[in-house]
Write a protein that holds these residues in place. Sequence first.
Motif, PDB file in Angstrom:
ATOM      1  N   LYS A  21      -1.152   9.788   1.486  1.00 34.64           N
ATOM      2  CA  LYS A  21      -1.547  10.177   2.840  1.00 34.64           C
ATOM      3  C   LYS A  21      -0.594  11.201   3.432  1.00 34.64           C
ATOM      4  O   LYS A  21      -1.009  12.232   3.984  1.00 34.64           O
ATOM      5  N   VAL A  73       0.820  -1.215   0.000  1.00 39.14           N
ATOM      6  CA  VAL A  73       0.000   0.000   0.000  1.00 39.14           C
ATOM      7  C   VAL A  73       0.857   1.269   0.000  1.00 39.14           C
ATOM      8  O   VAL A  73       0.393   2.341   0.385  1.00 39.14           O
ATOM      9  N   ILE A  97      -8.632  11.990  -2.154  1.00 42.00           N
ATOM     10  CA  ILE A  97      -7.868  10.818  -2.586  1.00 42.00           C
ATOM     11  C   ILE A  97      -7.633  10.828  -4.095  1.00 42.00           C
ATOM     12  O   ILE A  97      -6.491  10.707  -4.565  1.00 42.00           O
ATOM     13  N   VAL A 125      -8.302   8.544   3.799  1.00 38.79           N
ATOM     14  CA  VAL A 125      -7.254   7.752   3.159  1.00 38.79           C
ATOM     15  C   VAL A 125      -6.588   6.825   4.174  1.00 38.79           C
ATOM     16  O   VAL A 125      -6.154   5.720   3.839  1.00 38.79           O
ATOM     17  N   LEU A 146      -0.727   4.540  -1.517  1.00 36.70           N
ATOM     18  CA  LEU A 146      -1.675   5.220  -0.639  1.00 36.70           C
ATOM     19  C   LEU A 146      -0.956   5.924   0.514  1.00 36.70           C
ATOM     20  O   LEU A 146      -1.375   6.987   0.961  1.00 36.70           O
ATOM     21  N   LEU A 199      -6.371   2.914   3.913  1.00 38.50           N
ATOM     22  CA  LEU A 199      -5.030   2.352   3.972  1.00 38.50           C
ATOM     23  C   LEU A 199      -4.888   1.328   5.092  1.00 38.50           C
ATOM     24  O   LEU A 199      -4.458   0.195   4.873  1.00 38.50           O
TER      25      LEU A 199
END
Length: 296
Positions: free
Chosen positions: A47, A40, A60, A271, A43, A275
């Motif tokens: 973030k 991830v 996002i 997010v 992401l 996540l």
Amino acid sequence: MEGGEAKGRRRGGLTVFSQEYYAVCAFGGMLSAGTTHLAVTPLDVLKVNMQVNPVKYNSIFSGLNILVKEQGLSFLWRGWSGKLFGYGVQGGCKFGLYEYFKKMYTDLMIVHNQTMIFFISSASAQILADIALCPFEAVKVRVQTQPHFARGLFDGIPRLYAYEGLSGFYKGLGPLWARNLPFSMLMFSTFEHSVDLLYRKIIQKKREECSRAQQLGITCIAGYTSGAIGTIISTPADNIIASLYNKKAHNVLQAVKSIGFPKLFTRSLPVRIALVGPVVTLQWFFYDSIKLLTGL
């Protein structure tokens, strides 16, 4: 509860609470945490940039679009080495030491309050795990938000040391504990209680009577629940960490003032839920899969 089992009981060729048992738990935690955090990374890049520059990266989808357009698709994987190795080390310490402390506190406490044992075991493990994680996290955040700082861990570690000395690696340790301690305490406790509840009230069978598929299904449901609850609690400290490491603030009070108290709880929360929820679910899935495969 595992902590209440008789010392020396064998499972699948391993003696429970032996050095080999804790080594398997640590290896499972390291593998599950390192690989899921690596997966991830895009992401996570989004973030951190949303936390540092919320005006520019305000959602996002638009945030991802801006990052790819301005920095290229490969930018979404910046900091991957910090995610893999940093959270691998943290996961090994967190899961392995949790099992160790759970047994230790169970033996020490006269009155066995399960929730208290889960809390203090996870907190003890997390304190040590975050000390191991902090240098990796310090470099990762800079790599992800400062394109010209470094490419990754190997050039980022000496550069950070040259700029800020040893203190640069541990500047965010306090906020990291503030983020991860409540998260870990709620995650482990919620997971343990959710698993117990699902077996007793929903499945209405003992764990040993269920198939591996059923056991791992219970793990996933309990894992996602524990991750979502932990995320909400830990978001304010996560925003402070990003602000400190990117010199948006020089101390915690300044970071709180610049972000604004209400936004501490809302900035990057969507997010983070997107996540952390799947990451925690996959961590528990991989961790329990390894324990099942080794007979634990």
